[in-house]
Scaffold this motif. Structure first.
Motif, PDB file in Angstrom:
ATOM      1  N   UNK B  76       0.822  -1.222   0.000  1.00  0.00           N
ATOM      2  CA  UNK B  76       0.000   0.000   0.000  1.00  0.00           C
ATOM      3  C   UNK B  76       0.855   1.271   0.000  1.00  0.00           C
ATOM      4  N   UNK B  77       2.138   1.135   0.355  1.00  0.00           N
ATOM      5  CA  UNK B  77       3.044   2.281   0.244  1.00  0.00           C
ATOM      6  C   UNK B  77       3.253   2.654  -1.222  1.00  0.00           C
ATOM      7  N   UNK B  78       3.081   1.697  -2.132  1.00  0.00           N
ATOM      8  CA  UNK B  78       3.380   1.961  -3.540  1.00  0.00           C
ATOM      9  C   UNK B  78       2.170   1.915  -4.471  1.00  0.00           C
ATOM     10  N   UNK B  79       1.233   1.002  -4.223  1.00  0.00           N
ATOM     11  CA  UNK B  79       0.118   0.830  -5.166  1.00  0.00           C
ATOM     12  C   UNK B  79      -0.664   2.112  -5.415  1.00  0.00           C
ATOM     13  N   UNK B  80      -1.184   2.744  -4.371  1.00  0.00           N
ATOM     14  CA  UNK B  80      -1.896   4.005  -4.586  1.00  0.00           C
ATOM     15  C   UNK B  80      -0.985   5.080  -5.179  1.00  0.00           C
ATOM     16  N   UNK B  81       0.215   5.229  -4.634  1.00  0.00           N
ATOM     17  CA  UNK B  81       1.121   6.302  -5.068  1.00  0.00           C
ATOM     18  C   UNK B  81       1.488   6.167  -6.540  1.00  0.00           C
ATOM     19  N   UNK B  82       1.902   4.965  -6.958  1.00  0.00           N
ATOM     20  CA  UNK B  82       2.389   4.798  -8.325  1.00  0.00           C
ATOM     21  C   UNK B  82       1.254   4.926  -9.341  1.00  0.00           C
ATOM     22  N   UNK B  83       0.020   4.669  -8.905  1.00  0.00           N
ATOM     23  CA  UNK B  83      -1.101   4.779  -9.834  1.00  0.00           C
ATOM     24  C   UNK B  83      -1.798   6.133  -9.713  1.00  0.00           C
ATOM     25  N   UNK B  84      -1.174   7.065  -9.009  1.00  0.00           N
ATOM     26  CA  UNK B  84      -1.692   8.433  -9.005  1.00  0.00           C
ATOM     27  C   UNK B  84      -2.633   8.766  -7.866  1.00  0.00           C
ATOM     28  N   UNK B  85      -2.768   7.837  -6.906  1.00  0.00           N
ATOM     29  CA  UNK B  85      -3.580   8.134  -5.732  1.00  0.00           C
ATOM     30  C   UNK B  85      -2.664   8.465  -4.559  1.00  0.00           C
ATOM     31  N   UNK B  86      -3.249   8.509  -3.373  1.00  0.00           N
ATOM     32  CA  UNK B  86      -2.472   8.902  -2.198  1.00  0.00           C
ATOM     33  C   UNK B  86      -2.816   7.976  -1.038  1.00  0.00           C
TER      34      UNK B  86
END
Lengths: 546, 546
Positions: B76-86
Motif C-alpha cells: 500500500x506504500x506503492x500501489x496508490x502512489x504509483x497509480x496516481x492516488x495517495x
C-alpha cells in the motif's frame, strides 16, 4: 512541500555553513602550495559574482574557462552559476578549429585563461567571435596579444564579499561542456542546476561514489571534462577537503599529493594509474594506501591493473562509466551483496565491468531489433540510459538530437554493452569500434584488455580492418614493454586461452606509442586511417559460424 | 536535461530491475514468517493498482491504511502512489475523536484495516463520513459490523500483474500523515513524490543514514508515523532486504528478528531500545551485534543508553531528529572528521545531540529577537528548517499555516535547540516544555537525561510548574527502578554535579509509570494537569541571576 529549488548555491552554502574551515589545496604551477578554506573560497566567489555584474554579464550569459584544476577554477565553478550565469568548461586539448567552434557555439562573452595556456588562446583569438574580455587566472597580466585583458585578482579586488544570490530556477543552465568530437564538430551539452544537484547528492550515496565529509578528494580528471566528473560539486556539497594538482598531473606528483595530503578518493583515466604504477614500483617509499577508491573512467581499466593496485598498493580501483552527456556518472563497478560474498579472486570479473547503474540512473541494453537483449552477460546491444542528469538535447544541433534519443526518452549512448543477471553492465566497445565479422560482433576492448594482461605488453589496442569475406576482422596494434621481444605467436597463444579462434586478430602491428585523443583515450580513428588495408580471404580462415 | 520526474515508481522499478530476488520478510501476528521478493511484491502492487481502478478511485483520491508494519502495508506504500492516488497513513493510537478527524480530514474513500485493528475502526465507523469501502488486510473477512467490506486477497485476485504507471507530476501528493496533535486537532501533512524521492536518495547518503543495498532494515517505528521515517521507501530505492515485525514490536521479538534475519539497520523511539536492553541483559544468548546503527528518534536517548549499546551489545545508536512535517529526517548525530578524531569517550557528547543537518536540509536556531543565536552550544533558540522535503502548509488549516512558517520560508519547528561551532544541533526542549524561569530558559530534556543516567532511576521527566516569583520552576517526576529507594537529596546532589543550582528542580514526585502519548513520548501535558500547583516564593530560593 517547500518549493526549494535544487540549485548549486545550496551546495556551496552548506559547505560554508557547516565546514567553513575545511581546506582546498592547490599545488601551483611553480611547485608551491596554495591553501585556503571553504569560507575563504566563499568570499571570493561572492566577489567574483560582483565582478561579473561589473562586466555587464546578464542572466544566462556564458563565460568560458580555459584552465587546469586549481582553486580559481573552483571559484569559477560557482561564481557564474550561483549568480545566474553559466560556466563553459573549455577543452583546450581539442584541435584549434574545434576549440574555436566550442567557444563560438557557447557564445562565451568572457574568457578566463590560465597563464600557461595563453598561447593556445592567442593562436585562435582572431577567430573568436563573441569574446569581449580576457581574464588571466593570475595576479598580473603577462605579455600577451589578447585584448582587452585583465588579471583575475584585479577583477576581484575591492568587490564586496557578500552577494545576495538571485532566485534561480532549477531548470536553468549553470554550465556547458562539449563532447570531444571524435566524429564531426564537438557538440555542446548544457547542464542544469537540478541535474548537477541531483548528481551531487547521488555522488555521496553509499551505493555510488560515497563521497562524504571525511573524504579528501583529488580530481586528476580535468575540470573541463564533464564537470570534472562532478567531483568538485559533490565534494563541496558534503564539505570534503579538495586537492587540485593544476599542471602537476604526472604520476610522480599525483602519487606525492595522495601521500602528503591524505587523499582518500581520486579519479582519472586508466592511463594515469597505469603510469603511476610504474612510478610506485620504482619508488616504494611513496605510500598511497590511504586511498579508499581510485575511480577510473573514460575507458575500461584492464583487470590486471585492478589486481595490481589491490595487491601492491592497497588502493582499490573502482571503475565507472559515463559520458559528457550524462554529467557524467552512469554506472559504477561496486560490489553488491552477492558479488561481495564471492572469493576476492572471483570479484575481479565484476570489478572490471562498467558496473551497476547508480541510484537514479536507468540503463538498458538494446539489440538491433529494438528489444532489450537477454541479461546473460554475453549478448551485446547498445547501452541506453535515462536519468534527471542525462541531457535531452545538444546545444543548437537539431541534426544530432534526432538520432541521439529514442522515442521513449532514452539517450542512445553509442556504446556496445552486455548486461548480466545481477544487472552489471559491461561496456565491450564503442559502436564505431566493435568489429562486425561475418554477422557476429567481436569486442575490441576485451581483446585489448587481454593483450595488456600479457607481461610483455605495455599498451595495446585492437581496430577493425576491412576484409573481403568477413566484412571486418580485428588487427592488434601493440607497444611492447621496453626491452621485450614479442612475436605474433606469443600473443596469439595468449589470446587463444580466453577467446574463440574466430576472435583472434588476423594481424599484429608493433609500434612505439599508441596515439591518444584529447581525452587520453586510444585514438582508433587515426590508427584505422594508418592501417587502411583490405585483408584477402584465405581458405583456412576461422569463420564466426565455427 | 531530461525532464525525468522524481516519482515513487522509480524507486520500486529500480528494486525490481536490479534486486528482484531480495527478500521482504514479515513476522505475522500468528508468529509464522512470510517471505517474498521485490519481484513478487511488484506484481502484487500492480494488481493492487488495478483493484483501485475497479473501486472507482480517481487520480488524487486518498485511501486510508490502519495497519501495523507488514508486507501488505508495504504494497500500500506503492500501489496508490504509483497509480496516481495517495496513501493516508492512519494513526490508530490517537483518541477516537482525533482518529475520526484524520480520516474525515483526508476524505479517505477506502479504508484498509488490519484484522487485529477492526475493533478500533468499528468503534468509530458510524462517524466516518467519506469511507465507501472497507478492506480487511487478510485473506478472508472476519465477523464485523463494517460494510461494505471485502478482504485484500479477494481484491487482488484475478487482477493483471502488470500496470502501466501513469505520468505523474513530481509535485503531486503520494501520501499524507497527521501530526499526533498534542495540542488541538491533528494536522494533515500532504507529502509529494518529489519530497520522498529526495528523502530516499538522501537516506542512502554516506553522511546520513547510508542505507545501501547490502543492508537489512527493520523499521520498528510504525509505518503510520511520518512514513515509517522514510525507511521503507529508502530501502526500496536501494533494493535492501526489509523485515517487518507486524504486531511483534516487543523487545524480545525485535531482538530475535535482528539476530535471526541479520538486521543491520533498525529504527525506533528510545523506549523500545531502553526496554530491549533489559531483555538482552537477561538473555545473553541473543546477539544483536550485526547491527551497524540503531536509529533513534521521536525523543532524545540518554547518553547512558548510547554507551550501554556500544559497550554491552556492540550495536551503535545513531540519534536523529525529525517531525511529521519534515518527512521526517532533519538531523543525524553522525560523527564528522573533527569529532571522529576525538577519544571515543568524548564522542558521546556529540552522539547524544540531535546532530548535523543531513545533506539537503538547512537548519538555523533563532532567538526571540529573530536573529540566529551564537553557535556556542549553549544559547537556546527555536530550531527552524528548510528543505525540499519539509512541508510548506498543513492540509486545510489556514489558521496553522500562518504561524508555522517564517516570512523567508522556514518551518518554525517549535523545538528549542542550541547549535555548536561544529554545527551540531542539540534539541533541548519543545517550545511548550522549556521552563522559563526568571527570564532564563531551563531545558527539561537535559535534566531528564541526567536523571535517567542515575542508577536508581528507571524513567524520569521534568515539567514546568507555576511559580509566584520566577514564573516557572522545574518539577521532576521520577519512576525508581524496582527495588530501589530514592530520596530527593540523592537526585539533587546527582544533578548538582552537572547543572547550576537555579536549574535544580524545586520538587520531586515519585510515581509508578510516566504516561505516554500515542507516539511513545512522555505525555507532559497530562503530567502538568496532574501536578497543577503553584509554588510559593521562598527567601532562600536560587535565582537565575545568581
Amino acid at each position: 512541500m517547500m518549493g526549494v529549488q535544487l540549485t548549486l548555491d545550496k551546495l556551496l552554502d552548506r559547505a560554508i555553513d557547516l565546514f567553513p574551515d575545511r581546506e582546498l589545496v592547490t599545488k601551483l604551477p611553480d611547485g608551491s602550495t596554495h591553501r585556503y578554506t571553504y569560507a575563504d573560497a566563499g568570499e571570493r566567489i561572492n566577489r567574483l559574482a560582483h565582478a561579473l555584474d561589473d562586466l555587464g554579464l546578464e542572466q544566462g550569459d556564458r563565460v568560458g574557462v580555459v584552465a587546469t584544476n586549481h582553486y580559481r577554477h573552483f571559484e569559477l565553478y560557482f561564481g557564474p552559476a550561483c549568480s545566474g550565469r553559466s560556466i563553459h568548461m573549455c577543452n583546450m586539448r581539442l584541435p584549434d578549429h574545434h576549440f574555436v567552434h566550442t567557444i563560438d557555439d557557447a557564445e562565451d562573452r568572457v574568457l578566463f585563461v590560465d597563464p600557461g595556456l595563453i598561447e593556445t588562446v592567442e593562436a585562435t583569438a582572431d577567430e573568436l567571435e563573441t569574446v569581449e574580455q580576457y581574464v588571466v587566472l593570475d595576479d598580473d597580466v603577462p605579455e600577451t596579444s589578447l585584448e582587452p585583458v585583465t588579471d583575475y585578482e584585479s577583477l576581484l579586488a575591492g568587490q564586496p564579499a557578500e552577494y545576495d544570490w538571485p532566485d534561480i530556477d532549477e531548470d536553468a543552465e549553470y554550465g556547458m561542456c562539449h563532447t570531444s568530437g571524435t566524429t564531426g564538430l564537438p557538440k555542446g551539452v548544457p547542464y542544469t542546476h537540478r541535474a548537477m544537484y541531483l548528481h551531487s547528492v547521488m555522488g555521496g550515496h553509499v551505493d555510488a561514489n560515497a563521497i562524504g565529509e571525511r573524504d579528501t578528494v583529488l580530481p586528476v580528471v580535468p575540470m573541463f571534462h564533464a564537470n570534472g566528473w562532478g567531483i568538485p560539486y559533490g565534494a563541496t556539497f558534503v564539505g570534503a577537503k579538495q586537492v587540485f594538482p593544476s599542471v602537476h598531473t604526472d604520476p610522480e606528483s599525483i602519487a606525492h599529493l595522495i601521500d602528503e595530503e591524505d587523499v582518500t578518493f581520486s579519479a582519472a583515466v586508466p592511463t594515469i594509474w597505469l603510469e603511476m604504477a610504474e612510478f610506485l614500483d620504482e619508488n616504494p617509499e611513496v605510500d598511497i594506501s590511504n586511498i579508499d577508491r581510485l575511480t577510473v573512467g573514460g575507458s575500461a581499466p584492464p583487470e590486471s591493473l585492478i589486481r595490481r593496485y589491490d595487491e601492491e598498493y592497497d588502493a582499490p580501483i573502482l571503475q565507472g562509466w559515463g559520458m559528457t552527456e550524462t554529467s557524467p556518472l552512469g554506472t559504477l563497478s561496486t560490489l553488491r551483496k552477492e558479488t561481495a560474498a564471492l572469493p576476492s579472486d572471483e570479484q575481479y570479473e565484476y570489478r572490471a565491468k562498467a558496473g551497476l547503474p547508480v541510484p537514479g540512473m536507468q540503463t538498458r541494453v538494446v539489440g538491433d531489433d529494438g528489444e532489450e537483449v537477454p541479461a546473460d552477460g554475453e549478448t551485446m546491444g547498445e547501452l541506453q540510459v535515462r536519468s534527471p542528469w542525462v541531457t535531452d538535447h545538444y546545444h543548437d544541433r537539431p541534426d544530432e538530437n534526432e538520432r541521439a534519443f529514442t522515442d521513449d526518452g532514452f539517450l542512445r549512448t553509442g556504446d556496445i554493452a552486455t548486461r548480466d543477471e545481477l544487472g552489471y553492465i559491461d561496456v565491450v566497445d564503442r559502436d564505431k569500434d566493435v568489429i562486425k565479422s561475418g554477422g557476429e560482433w567481436i569486442s575490441s576492448v576485451q581483446l585489448e584488455n587481454e593483450l595488456m594482461a600479457h607481461e610483455g605488453v605495455s599498451e595495446a589496442t585492437v581496430v577493425a580492418v576491412e576484409h573481403e569475406r568477413w566484412q571486418e576482422r580485428p588487427m592488434a596494434v601493440v607497444v611492447p614493454r621496453s626491452g621485450t621481444e614479442l612475436a605474433d605467436d606469443d600473443l596469439e597463444s595468449h589470446l587463444a586461452e580466453t577467446f574463440p579462434s574466430w576472435w583472434l586478430p588476423d594481424e599484429y602491428e608493433f609500434i612505439d606509442e599508441i596515439p591518444k585523443t584529447s581525452t587520453g583515450k586510444f585514438d582508433k580513428k587515426t590508427l584505422r586511417d594508418r592501417f587502411d588495408v583490405v585483408l584477402e580471404a584465405e581458405d583456412d580462415e576461422p569463420a564466426p559460424q565455427q
